[in-house]
Design a protein around this motif. Sequence first.
Motif, PDB file in Angstrom:
ATOM      1  N   SER A 195       9.198   5.086 -53.991  1.00 16.90           N
ATOM      2  CA  SER A 195      10.163   4.028 -53.694  1.00 16.90           C
ATOM      3  C   SER A 195       9.825   2.789 -54.511  1.00 16.90           C
ATOM      4  CB  SER A 195      10.158   3.688 -52.199  1.00 16.90           C
ATOM      5  OG  SER A 195       8.901   3.154 -51.826  1.00 16.90           O
ATOM      6  N   PHE A 196      10.728   1.834 -54.519  1.00 20.72           N
ATOM      7  CA  PHE A 196      10.441   0.511 -55.069  1.00 20.72           C
ATOM      8  C   PHE A 196      11.234  -0.510 -54.259  1.00 20.72           C
ATOM      9  CE2 PHE A 196      13.994   2.103 -57.573  1.00 20.72           C
ATOM     10  CZ  PHE A 196      14.853   1.027 -57.643  1.00 20.72           C
ATOM     11  N   HIS A 197      10.798  -1.762 -54.329  1.00 19.16           N
ATOM     12  CA  HIS A 197      11.365  -2.812 -53.486  1.00 19.16           C
ATOM     13  C   HIS A 197      12.126  -3.817 -54.345  1.00 19.16           C
ATOM     14  CE1 HIS A 197      11.517  -5.349 -49.875  1.00 19.16           C
ATOM     15  NE2 HIS A 197      11.356  -6.372 -50.701  1.00 19.16           N
ATOM     16  N   GLU A 209      17.268 -14.585 -49.930  1.00 19.75           N
ATOM     17  CA  GLU A 209      17.247 -13.220 -50.432  1.00 19.75           C
ATOM     18  C   GLU A 209      16.912 -12.245 -49.309  1.00 19.75           C
ATOM     19  OE1 GLU A 209      14.422 -13.246 -53.616  1.00 19.75           O
ATOM     20  OE2 GLU A 209      15.907 -13.931 -55.089  1.00 19.75           O
ATOM     21  N   TYR A 210      17.346 -11.002 -49.496  1.00 23.66           N
ATOM     22  CA  TYR A 210      17.086  -9.949 -48.525  1.00 23.66           C
ATOM     23  C   TYR A 210      16.437  -8.769 -49.238  1.00 23.66           C
ATOM     24  CZ  TYR A 210      19.966 -12.693 -45.389  1.00 23.66           C
ATOM     25  OH  TYR A 210      20.459 -13.711 -44.619  1.00 23.66           O
ATOM     26  N   GLY A 211      15.431  -8.192 -48.574  1.00 23.21           N
ATOM     27  CA  GLY A 211      14.660  -7.119 -49.187  1.00 23.21           C
ATOM     28  C   GLY A 211      15.216  -5.742 -48.861  1.00 23.21           C
ATOM     29  N   TYR A 212      15.285  -4.902 -49.891  1.00 26.24           N
ATOM     30  CA  TYR A 212      15.775  -3.530 -49.734  1.00 26.24           C
ATOM     31  C   TYR A 212      14.747  -2.566 -50.332  1.00 26.24           C
ATOM     32  CZ  TYR A 212      20.252  -5.730 -48.695  1.00 26.24           C
ATOM     33  OH  TYR A 212      21.243  -6.492 -48.136  1.00 26.24           O
ATOM     34  N   ASP A 213      14.475  -1.493 -49.606  1.00 22.11           N
ATOM     35  CA  ASP A 213      13.556  -0.458 -50.068  1.00 22.11           C
ATOM     36  C   ASP A 213      14.367   0.714 -50.617  1.00 22.11           C
ATOM     37  OD1 ASP A 213      11.190  -1.819 -49.200  1.00 22.11           O
ATOM     38  OD2 ASP A 213      11.749  -1.271 -47.148  1.00 22.11           O
ATOM     39  N   VAL A 214      14.247   0.936 -51.920  1.00 23.46           N
ATOM     40  CA  VAL A 214      14.977   2.019 -52.572  1.00 23.46           C
ATOM     41  C   VAL A 214      14.076   3.247 -52.617  1.00 23.46           C
ATOM     42  CG1 VAL A 214      16.247   2.743 -54.622  1.00 23.46           C
ATOM     43  CG2 VAL A 214      16.189   0.313 -53.981  1.00 23.46           C
ATOM     44  N   GLU A 215      14.390   4.251 -51.811  1.00 22.33           N
ATOM     45  CA  GLU A 215      13.604   5.481 -51.783  1.00 22.33           C
ATOM     46  C   GLU A 215      14.118   6.447 -52.840  1.00 22.33           C
ATOM     47  OE1 GLU A 215      13.450   7.165 -47.901  1.00 22.33           O
ATOM     48  OE2 GLU A 215      12.241   5.516 -47.076  1.00 22.33           O
ATOM     49  N   GLY A 225      15.771  19.186 -66.571  1.00 21.90           N
ATOM     50  CA  GLY A 225      15.817  17.732 -66.607  1.00 21.90           C
ATOM     51  C   GLY A 225      15.580  17.130 -65.229  1.00 21.90           C
ATOM     52  N   LEU A 226      14.987  15.963 -65.217  1.00 18.46           N
ATOM     53  CA  LEU A 226      14.657  15.308 -63.965  1.00 18.46           C
ATOM     54  C   LEU A 226      15.886  14.616 -63.371  1.00 18.46           C
ATOM     55  CD1 LEU A 226      12.279  14.576 -62.058  1.00 18.46           C
ATOM     56  CD2 LEU A 226      12.044  12.465 -63.373  1.00 18.46           C
ATOM     57  N   LEU A 227      16.125  14.858 -62.093  1.00 19.63           N
ATOM     58  CA  LEU A 227      17.190  14.188 -61.356  1.00 19.63           C
ATOM     59  C   LEU A 227      16.555  13.292 -60.300  1.00 19.63           C
ATOM     60  CD1 LEU A 227      19.729  17.116 -60.787  1.00 19.63           C
ATOM     61  CD2 LEU A 227      19.920  15.240 -62.434  1.00 19.63           C
ATOM     62  N   ILE A 228      17.084  12.098 -60.172  1.00 20.34           N
ATOM     63  CA  ILE A 228      16.522  11.129 -59.233  1.00 20.34           C
ATOM     64  C   ILE A 228      17.646  10.619 -58.332  1.00 20.34           C
ATOM     65  CG2 ILE A 228      15.222   8.979 -58.976  1.00 20.34           C
ATOM     66  CD1 ILE A 228      14.298   9.370 -61.903  1.00 20.34           C
ATOM     67  N   LYS A 229      17.473  10.796 -57.037  1.00 22.91           N
ATOM     68  CA  LYS A 229      18.449  10.304 -56.064  1.00 22.91           C
ATOM     69  C   LYS A 229      17.890   9.068 -55.392  1.00 22.91           C
ATOM     70  CE  LYS A 229      21.488  11.656 -52.277  1.00 22.91           C
ATOM     71  NZ  LYS A 229      21.986  12.753 -51.411  1.00 22.91           N
ATOM     72  N   MET A 230      18.727   8.029 -55.296  1.00 18.69           N
ATOM     73  CA  MET A 230      18.304   6.745 -54.732  1.00 18.69           C
ATOM     74  C   MET A 230      18.953   6.535 -53.368  1.00 18.69           C
ATOM     75  SD  MET A 230      18.793   4.697 -58.310  1.00 18.69           S
ATOM     76  CE  MET A 230      20.257   5.695 -58.607  1.00 18.69           C
ATOM     77  N   GLN A 231      18.131   6.291 -52.370  1.00 16.53           N
ATOM     78  CA  GLN A 231      18.620   6.029 -51.025  1.00 16.53           C
ATOM     79  C   GLN A 231      18.035   4.710 -50.520  1.00 16.53           C
ATOM     80  OE1 GLN A 231      17.423   9.602 -48.895  1.00 16.53           O
ATOM     81  NE2 GLN A 231      19.416  10.542 -49.239  1.00 16.53           N
ATOM     82  N   ILE A 232      18.814   3.988 -49.725  1.00 19.99           N
ATOM     83  CA  ILE A 232      18.361   2.699 -49.185  1.00 19.99           C
ATOM     84  C   ILE A 232      18.501   2.760 -47.669  1.00 19.99           C
ATOM     85  CG2 ILE A 232      18.588   0.189 -49.309  1.00 19.99           C
ATOM     86  CD1 ILE A 232      19.993   0.502 -51.965  1.00 19.99           C
ATOM     87  N   PRO A 233      17.476   3.230 -46.951  1.00 20.85           N
ATOM     88  CA  PRO A 233      17.569   3.411 -45.496  1.00 20.85           C
ATOM     89  C   PRO A 233      17.852   2.128 -44.724  1.00 20.85           C
ATOM     90  CG  PRO A 233      15.660   4.568 -46.392  1.00 20.85           C
ATOM     91  CD  PRO A 233      16.185   3.695 -47.483  1.00 20.85           C
ATOM     92  N   ASN A 234      17.352   0.995 -45.221  1.00 21.79           N
ATOM     93  CA  ASN A 234      17.529  -0.256 -44.467  1.00 21.79           C
ATOM     94  C   ASN A 234      18.748  -1.060 -44.939  1.00 21.79           C
ATOM     95  OD1 ASN A 234      16.437  -1.042 -46.946  1.00 21.79           O
ATOM     96  ND2 ASN A 234      15.303  -2.751 -46.056  1.00 21.79           N
TER      97      ASN A 234
END
Length: 266
Positions: A195-197, A209-215, A225-234
């Motif tokens: 993840s990254f913030h 500002e508001y913080g979001y955690d991108v999983e 090839g690499l596939l990356i799915k981005m989810q933001i639970p919060n």
Amino acid sequence: MLQEIIEQSILKKRPEQIDIRTYGNYDGFKLEEATYDDQHRCYEINNIAGKSFKVRSAKAFISFIKEELKRRNNLLGKYATTHLTLDGGYFLADCNMNKGHCEYSRLNSEGYDFLDKIRNMEVGHEEFLNILRKLKPYINNFHELYKNCSKIKVLRNSKVTSQPTFNEGGGKDDSFTCTYQLENGEENDFTLPSSFHVDVPFVKAGEQEYGYDVELLYSLDNFGGLLIKMQIPNWETQEEQAILDEAEFIKSELAESTELLILADF
């Protein structure tokens, strides 16, 4: 012929403009000028003052409300209503006579709109790097994150696992491992960030500002090839908090108008 003479006589005697009583929704009445409409054969009120205004920020919305109440000599906000919604709000300065309209349509920040666009999106490696570059102003550890992600060259026989890795203290950090290839052809195992913030303003030119955690979820396509799915639970919880904070800000700024009705519909 006689009928035409009578109609012409009536036209000459009928005034072009008259004053009409308009009664309020709650009490009282006022006189409004009306002009005769030949097409519909009736008088129509000249409602020049019925213009509706639109604003794109909470501060402009508050400024309009305060000034409108001041001009109407109604600082307490009697018969005035502010309606706050998920998308902004609406203000009516005089619900009795239906006057003084203003619509607030919120303009979110570019960072917020971009996060909303990419959440739940699955992309390839190069597109993921482009996304990181666009989010650069909102990521504190951008250079470290981008450096680690940009050197990955996935092989066709690569494997991505979701088994947790452990840090030096023995704690589980839920990262992912992948076999990758550097530019010099060397093959190795690489720990991918789970993840990254990001910290983004909710509204354009907003200070808070508001913080979001991108999983990040990793997989391989049919060609390796690499596939990356981005989810933001919060996402939902932060969005709700931002809207509540904005509503509290508007309420606090209008606290002196004690008779102003403020409806929070969300």
